[in-house]
Every structure is written in C-alpha cells, then in structure tokens.
Write a protein that holds these residues in place. Structure first.
Motif, short mmCIF file in Angstrom:
data_model
loop_
_atom_site.label_atom_id
_atom_site.label_comp_id
_atom_site.label_asym_id
_atom_site.label_seq_id
_atom_site.Cartn_x
_atom_site.Cartn_y
_atom_site.Cartn_z
N GLY A 1 0.82 -1.19 0.00
CA GLY A 1 0.00 0.00 0.00
C GLY A 1 0.85 1.24 0.00
O GLY A 1 2.07 1.21 0.10
N ASN A 2 0.17 2.38 -0.11
CA ASN A 2 0.89 3.66 -0.10
C ASN A 2 1.44 3.97 1.27
O ASN A 2 0.82 3.66 2.29
CB ASN A 2 -0.07 4.78 -0.51
N SER A 3 2.61 4.60 1.30
CA SER A 3 3.21 4.98 2.57
C SER A 3 4.17 6.14 2.39
O SER A 3 4.63 6.41 1.29
CB SER A 3 3.93 3.81 3.23
N VAL A 4 4.45 6.81 3.50
CA VAL A 4 5.35 7.95 3.51
C VAL A 4 6.35 7.77 4.64
O VAL A 4 5.97 7.40 5.75
CB VAL A 4 4.55 9.26 3.74
N THR A 5 7.60 8.05 4.35
CA THR A 5 8.65 8.01 5.38
C THR A 5 9.33 9.36 5.41
O THR A 5 9.79 9.86 4.39
CB THR A 5 9.69 6.94 5.05
N GLN A 6 9.34 9.98 6.58
CA GLN A 6 9.99 11.27 6.67
C GLN A 6 11.05 11.27 7.76
O GLN A 6 11.05 10.42 8.65
CB GLN A 6 9.01 12.41 6.87
N MET A 7 11.95 12.23 7.61
CA MET A 7 13.09 12.32 8.50
C MET A 7 12.64 12.44 9.95
O MET A 7 11.72 13.21 10.27
CB MET A 7 13.88 13.57 8.11
N GLU A 8 13.27 11.67 10.82
CA GLU A 8 12.92 11.75 12.22
C GLU A 8 13.53 13.00 12.82
O GLU A 8 14.62 13.41 12.47
CB GLU A 8 13.43 10.51 12.96
N GLY A 9 12.81 13.55 13.78
CA GLY A 9 13.34 14.73 14.46
C GLY A 9 13.81 14.36 15.85
O GLY A 9 14.06 13.18 16.12
N PRO A 10 13.88 15.31 16.71
CA PRO A 10 13.62 16.71 16.39
C PRO A 10 14.78 17.36 15.67
O PRO A 10 15.90 16.89 15.73
CB PRO A 10 13.40 17.35 17.76
N VAL A 11 14.47 18.44 14.96
CA VAL A 11 15.48 19.23 14.27
C VAL A 11 15.56 20.59 14.97
O VAL A 11 14.53 21.23 15.17
CB VAL A 11 15.10 19.43 12.79
N THR A 12 16.76 20.99 15.33
CA THR A 12 16.97 22.29 15.98
C THR A 12 17.93 23.10 15.13
O THR A 12 19.03 22.62 14.81
CB THR A 12 17.52 22.13 17.40
N LEU A 13 17.51 24.30 14.75
CA LEU A 13 18.32 25.19 13.92
C LEU A 13 18.38 26.58 14.53
O LEU A 13 17.49 26.97 15.28
CB LEU A 13 17.73 25.28 12.52
N SER A 14 19.39 27.30 14.15
CA SER A 14 19.46 28.71 14.50
C SER A 14 18.73 29.53 13.46
O SER A 14 18.59 29.10 12.30
CB SER A 14 20.92 29.17 14.58
#
Lengths: 112, 113
Positions: A1-14
């Motif tokens: 089936g359809n699926s989505v994989t996205q980057m795990e966080g958390p992401v901290t930026l200035s």
C-alpha cells in the motif's frame, strides 16, 4: 500500500539557517504530495502541494519538488525564522482522496 | 469564511463514560475524517465518510463510533470500550476526488480523569 517516510526529528536550527526535511514515498499510480504544518495545540494546515512529477510546490518561503525518479518530496527553506517552529508532516493521497497517508511528523525548533 | 469547526477544544471524561466530539464543516465537502494523534506521534485514521449515511472504519476504529446524518456534520463518540482514549482528536474534510488535500479542524484534546 501507499506509505510515507519522513526524517525523524527533532530538528533544531538557529535563525536564518537552511532547512531540509526529507520525505520519501511508496505509491502505486500517480499520487499527489503534500506538506502540512502543525503549530502547538492546533490542527494541521496545508503548507504546499504538488500533483505531478517535477511540480514544485511553494508557500511562505518553503519549497518542495515532486521527484518521481527518487520518489521524494523534500521540504526546504533557505532561511528559517523562530516563527517556523512547528511539526511538519509529509503526506500523499491518491486521486480518490480517501486514503491520505501521513508521515510521522518532524518537529522543528528554531532558536534566535 | 468557510471552514471546519471542532468542539469542545478540551474535554474531560470519567472512566466508563461515553463522550461525543463535534465536527461541523461549511465547505460543502463530501468526505469527512477522524484522526487520533498521540504525543510525538503521527496521525492514525479512526473513521471516514464519503457520503451521508455511510462511513468506513479506519485503522483504529475499535472503541469509537460515528454517524453521518448530515453532509455538514460528522460527530465522533468515544465509548467506554476505548481503553486508552486520552489523545488529541482531529477532524478533517475534503472533496471526494481530486488533488486538493484535506482541511483540518483545530482539534479536541480529550483527557480521562
């Protein structure tokens, strides 16, 4: 089936840093691709979308390009602001719309 | 302005009680959806409806019930059979077909006390 994989966080930026949040998908046919943003305690808001290969969605300085060859839809912004701190969800839907699949979400924190 | 309204924003439930979450839209959308979101988690589909008087189970329908008596309304009942109901609940709507994506409400936070 359809699926989505996205980057795990958390992401901290200035503030003013460059942002990339990776998203890849698996789908049959030709899905539409979306990025949604969720601010604390609120629902999801549509940030941008792309409906066919090589389309670029853009909004509020954010961009994402529908890449069929790499099955990707990475979110980018050239210079983030503190107000961009939120959770970002990648999603895909087929033409019938009744089976939208969401990634797990990536929490972004931008520090002054 | 058209939109989708969820109420209440916060809801407290005692053990063994049923509670109903409201979702109303004036976008003339055919389809409506209920999702559950747990802290730090993605969205999980509970139920969806593509037409009045018809609805389908999603991935986690056990312990929940819905009705769709009007196009504009899609209430969700969290029954006493749902063993871990504390979560953030999101309602969404969309046109039945096409690439416009979903419009979401602002959510209801349900807490068992």
């Amino acid at each position: 089936g359809n699926s989505v994989t996205q980057m795990e966080g958390p992401v901290t930026l200035s503030e003013e840093a460059f942002l990339t949040i990776n998203c890849t998908y698996t789908a049959t046919g030709y899905p539409s691709l979306f990025w949604y943003v969720q601010y604390p305690g609120e629902g999801l808001q549509l940030l941008l979308k792309a409906t066919k290969a090589d389309d670029k969605g853009s909004n509020k300085g954010f961009e994402a390009t529908y890449r069929k060859e790499t099955t990707s839809f990475h979110l980018e912004k050239g210079s983030v602001q503190v107000s961009d701190s939120a959770v970002y969800f990648c999603a895909l839907a087929g033409y019938n719309n009744n089976d939208m699949r969401f990634g797990a979400g990536t929490r972004l924190t931008v520090k002054p | 302005d058209g939109g989708i309204t969820q109420s209440p924003k916060y809801l407290f439930r005692k053990e063994g009680q049923n509670v109903t979450l409201s979702c109303e839209q004036n976008l003339n959308h055919d389809a409506m959806y209920w999702y559950r979101q747990d802290p730090g988690q993605g969205l999980r589909l509970i139920y969806y409806s593509q037409i009045v008087n018809d609805f389908q189970k999603g991935d986690i329908a056990e312990g929940y019930s819905v009705s769709r008596e009007k196009k504009e309304s899609f209430p969700l009942t969290v029954t006493s059979a749902q063993k871990n109901p504390t979560a953030f609940y999101l309602c969404a709507s969309s046109i039945d077909r096409g690439p416009d994506g979903y419009t979401f409400g602002s959510g209801t936070r349900l807490t068992v006390v």
